[in-house]
Design a protein around this motif. Structure first.
Motif, PDB file in Angstrom:
ATOM      1  N   ALA A  20       0.838  -1.209   0.000  1.00  2.35           N
ATOM      2  CA  ALA A  20       0.000   0.000   0.000  1.00  2.35           C
ATOM      3  C   ALA A  20       0.870   1.256   0.000  1.00  2.35           C
ATOM      4  CB  ALA A  20      -0.931  -0.002   1.210  1.00  2.35           C
ATOM      5  N   GLY A  21       1.886   1.279   0.848  1.00  5.30           N
ATOM      6  CA  GLY A  21       2.791   2.431   0.909  1.00  5.30           C
ATOM      7  C   GLY A  21       3.521   2.658  -0.396  1.00  5.30           C
ATOM      8  N   TYR A  22       3.950   1.580  -1.027  1.00  2.00           N
ATOM      9  CA  TYR A  22       4.645   1.703  -2.305  1.00  2.00           C
ATOM     10  C   TYR A  22       3.733   2.294  -3.375  1.00  2.00           C
ATOM     11  CZ  TYR A  22       7.029   0.580  -6.620  1.00  2.00           C
ATOM     12  OH  TYR A  22       7.619   0.682  -7.856  1.00  2.00           O
ATOM     13  N   LEU A  23       2.512   1.797  -3.454  1.00  7.16           N
ATOM     14  CA  LEU A  23       1.571   2.318  -4.461  1.00  7.16           C
ATOM     15  C   LEU A  23       1.293   3.799  -4.240  1.00  7.16           C
ATOM     16  CD1 LEU A  23      -0.949  -0.652  -4.713  1.00  7.16           C
ATOM     17  CD2 LEU A  23       0.891  -0.055  -6.310  1.00  7.16           C
ATOM     18  N   LEU A  24       1.148   4.186  -2.990  1.00  8.40           N
ATOM     19  CA  LEU A  24       0.926   5.608  -2.686  1.00  8.40           C
ATOM     20  C   LEU A  24       2.152   6.436  -3.045  1.00  8.40           C
ATOM     21  CD1 LEU A  24      -0.917   5.174   0.701  1.00  8.40           C
ATOM     22  CD2 LEU A  24      -1.923   6.032  -1.427  1.00  8.40           C
ATOM     23  N   LYS A  25       3.325   5.876  -2.792  1.00 13.79           N
ATOM     24  CA  LYS A  25       4.572   6.593  -3.097  1.00 13.79           C
ATOM     25  C   LYS A  25       4.713   6.848  -4.597  1.00 13.79           C
ATOM     26  CE  LYS A  25       9.568   6.035  -2.673  1.00 13.79           C
ATOM     27  NZ  LYS A  25      10.639   5.150  -2.201  1.00 13.79           N
ATOM     28  N   ILE A  26       4.437   5.831  -5.412  1.00 10.09           N
ATOM     29  CA  ILE A  26       4.593   6.044  -6.853  1.00 10.09           C
ATOM     30  C   ILE A  26       3.440   6.864  -7.435  1.00 10.09           C
ATOM     31  CG2 ILE A  26       6.052   4.024  -7.197  1.00 10.09           C
ATOM     32  CD1 ILE A  26       3.648   2.633  -8.505  1.00 10.09           C
ATOM     33  N   ALA A  27       2.340   6.956  -6.694  1.00 10.47           N
ATOM     34  CA  ALA A  27       1.220   7.787  -7.159  1.00 10.47           C
ATOM     35  C   ALA A  27       1.566   9.262  -7.064  1.00 10.47           C
ATOM     36  CB  ALA A  27      -0.037   7.487  -6.363  1.00 10.47           C
ATOM     37  N   GLY A  28       2.488   9.610  -6.193  1.00 14.15           N
ATOM     38  CA  GLY A  28       2.912  10.993  -6.074  1.00 14.15           C
ATOM     39  C   GLY A  28       2.202  11.744  -4.976  1.00 14.15           C
ATOM     40  N   GLU A  29       2.435  13.019  -4.951  1.00 14.90           N
ATOM     41  CA  GLU A  29       1.946  13.882  -3.882  1.00 14.90           C
ATOM     42  C   GLU A  29       0.492  14.300  -4.044  1.00 14.90           C
ATOM     43  OE1 GLU A  29       3.741  14.756  -1.172  1.00 14.90           O
ATOM     44  OE2 GLU A  29       5.317  13.437  -1.931  1.00 14.90           O
ATOM     45  N   ASP A  30      -0.015  14.289  -5.251  1.00 12.93           N
ATOM     46  CA  ASP A  30      -1.344  14.835  -5.514  1.00 12.93           C
ATOM     47  C   ASP A  30      -2.436  13.793  -5.276  1.00 12.93           C
ATOM     48  OD1 ASP A  30      -3.271  16.668  -6.230  1.00 12.93           O
ATOM     49  OD2 ASP A  30      -3.118  16.197  -8.356  1.00 12.93           O
ATOM     50  N   LEU A  31      -2.663  13.449  -4.017  1.00 11.58           N
ATOM     51  CA  LEU A  31      -3.667  12.447  -3.666  1.00 11.58           C
ATOM     52  C   LEU A  31      -4.745  13.070  -2.795  1.00 11.58           C
ATOM     53  CD1 LEU A  31      -1.356   9.408  -2.888  1.00 11.58           C
ATOM     54  CD2 LEU A  31      -2.755   9.770  -4.909  1.00 11.58           C
ATOM     55  N   ARG A  32      -5.372  14.086  -3.292  1.00 12.05           N
ATOM     56  CA  ARG A  32      -6.411  14.771  -2.520  1.00 12.05           C
ATOM     57  C   ARG A  32      -7.714  13.993  -2.583  1.00 12.05           C
ATOM     58  NH1 ARG A  32      -4.630  19.299  -5.825  1.00 12.05           N
ATOM     59  NH2 ARG A  32      -2.800  20.126  -4.790  1.00 12.05           N
ATOM     60  N   GLY A  33      -8.375  13.894  -1.441  1.00 15.89           N
ATOM     61  CA  GLY A  33      -9.675  13.239  -1.398  1.00 15.89           C
ATOM     62  C   GLY A  33      -9.608  11.803  -1.859  1.00 15.89           C
ATOM     63  N   ASP A  34     -10.663  11.370  -2.460  1.00 13.46           N
ATOM     64  CA  ASP A  34     -10.712  10.002  -2.954  1.00 13.46           C
ATOM     65  C   ASP A  34     -10.768   9.949  -4.468  1.00 13.46           C
ATOM     66  OD1 ASP A  34     -10.357   8.195  -0.921  1.00 13.46           O
ATOM     67  OD2 ASP A  34     -12.437   8.277  -0.266  1.00 13.46           O
ATOM     68  N   LYS A  35     -10.203  10.946  -5.120  1.00 13.19           N
ATOM     69  CA  LYS A  35     -10.163  10.940  -6.576  1.00 13.19           C
ATOM     70  C   LYS A  35      -9.285   9.773  -7.037  1.00 13.19           C
ATOM     71  CE  LYS A  35      -8.812  13.712 -10.519  1.00 13.19           C
ATOM     72  NZ  LYS A  35      -8.069  14.885 -10.967  1.00 13.19           N
ATOM     73  N   PRO A  36      -9.820   8.863  -7.859  1.00 15.51           N
ATOM     74  CA  PRO A  36      -9.018   7.724  -8.329  1.00 15.51           C
ATOM     75  C   PRO A  36      -7.750   8.185  -9.035  1.00 15.51           C
ATOM     76  CG  PRO A  36     -11.312   7.423  -8.887  1.00 15.51           C
ATOM     77  CD  PRO A  36     -11.172   8.837  -8.377  1.00 15.51           C
ATOM     78  N   ARG A  37      -6.708   7.406  -8.868  1.00 17.42           N
ATOM     79  CA  ARG A  37      -5.415   7.756  -9.446  1.00 17.42           C
ATOM     80  C   ARG A  37      -4.813   6.533 -10.102  1.00 17.42           C
ATOM     81  NH1 ARG A  37      -1.266  11.802  -8.669  1.00 17.42           N
ATOM     82  NH2 ARG A  37       0.243  11.149 -10.211  1.00 17.42           N
ATOM     83  N   GLU A  38      -4.442   6.637 -11.357  1.00 20.43           N
ATOM     84  CA  GLU A  38      -3.821   5.521 -12.064  1.00 20.43           C
ATOM     85  C   GLU A  38      -2.310   5.651 -12.003  1.00 20.43           C
ATOM     86  OE1 GLU A  38      -4.221   2.955 -16.161  1.00 20.43           O
ATOM     87  OE2 GLU A  38      -5.307   4.831 -15.965  1.00 20.43           O
ATOM     88  N   VAL A  39      -1.656   4.538 -11.702  1.00 26.04           N
ATOM     89  CA  VAL A  39      -0.197   4.507 -11.667  1.00 26.04           C
ATOM     90  C   VAL A  39       0.292   3.369 -12.549  1.00 26.04           C
ATOM     91  CG1 VAL A  39      -0.016   5.525  -9.362  1.00 26.04           C
ATOM     92  CG2 VAL A  39      -0.100   3.059  -9.588  1.00 26.04           C
ATOM     93  N   LEU A  40       1.489   3.519 -13.028  1.00 29.79           N
ATOM     94  CA  LEU A  40       2.137   2.500 -13.845  1.00 29.79           C
ATOM     95  C   LEU A  40       3.366   2.024 -13.088  1.00 29.79           C
ATOM     96  CD1 LEU A  40       2.486   0.989 -16.573  1.00 29.79           C
ATOM     97  CD2 LEU A  40       3.792   2.976 -17.348  1.00 29.79           C
TER      98      LEU A  40
END
Length: 92
Positions: A20-40
């Motif tokens: 979970a921490g790794y996925l959040l880390k590669i998602a970057g800083e812009d994780l406001r609210g619950d807006k879905p975020r796609e990562v590769l």
């Protein structure tokens, strides 16, 4: 400081917390609210697993567990984080 954080994560956190921490880390800083975020994933799943001190099988199982909980969805190396706050809670 990064080495200390990596060592702490490896030794003190569960596999779920590390993934979970790794996925959040590669998602970057812009994780406001619950807006879905796609990562590769930047490298193969086996390399990611190794960097998290997990076997590739354990990494795949953790991705499946997170997907079953509807926190993420996985398609090859593309991962959609659908519940950012839920993933953040698991990473702590």
């Amino acid at each position: 400081m990064n080495l200390y954080a990596d060592l702490e994560s490896c030794c003190l956190k569960s596999a779920t917390q590390r993934v979970a921490g790794y996925l959040l880390k590669i998602a970057g800083e812009d994780l406001r609210g619950d807006k879905p975020r796609e990562v590769l994933l930047p490298v193969s799943k086996s390399v990611v697993a190794s960097s998290l001190d997990l076997t590739p099988e354990t990494f795949s199982r953790e991705l499946h567990r997170l997907s079953t909980r509807k926190l993420i969805s996985v398609k090859h190396k593309n991962i959609l984080i659908s519940d950012v706050s839920g993933l953040q809670m698991l990473a702590e």
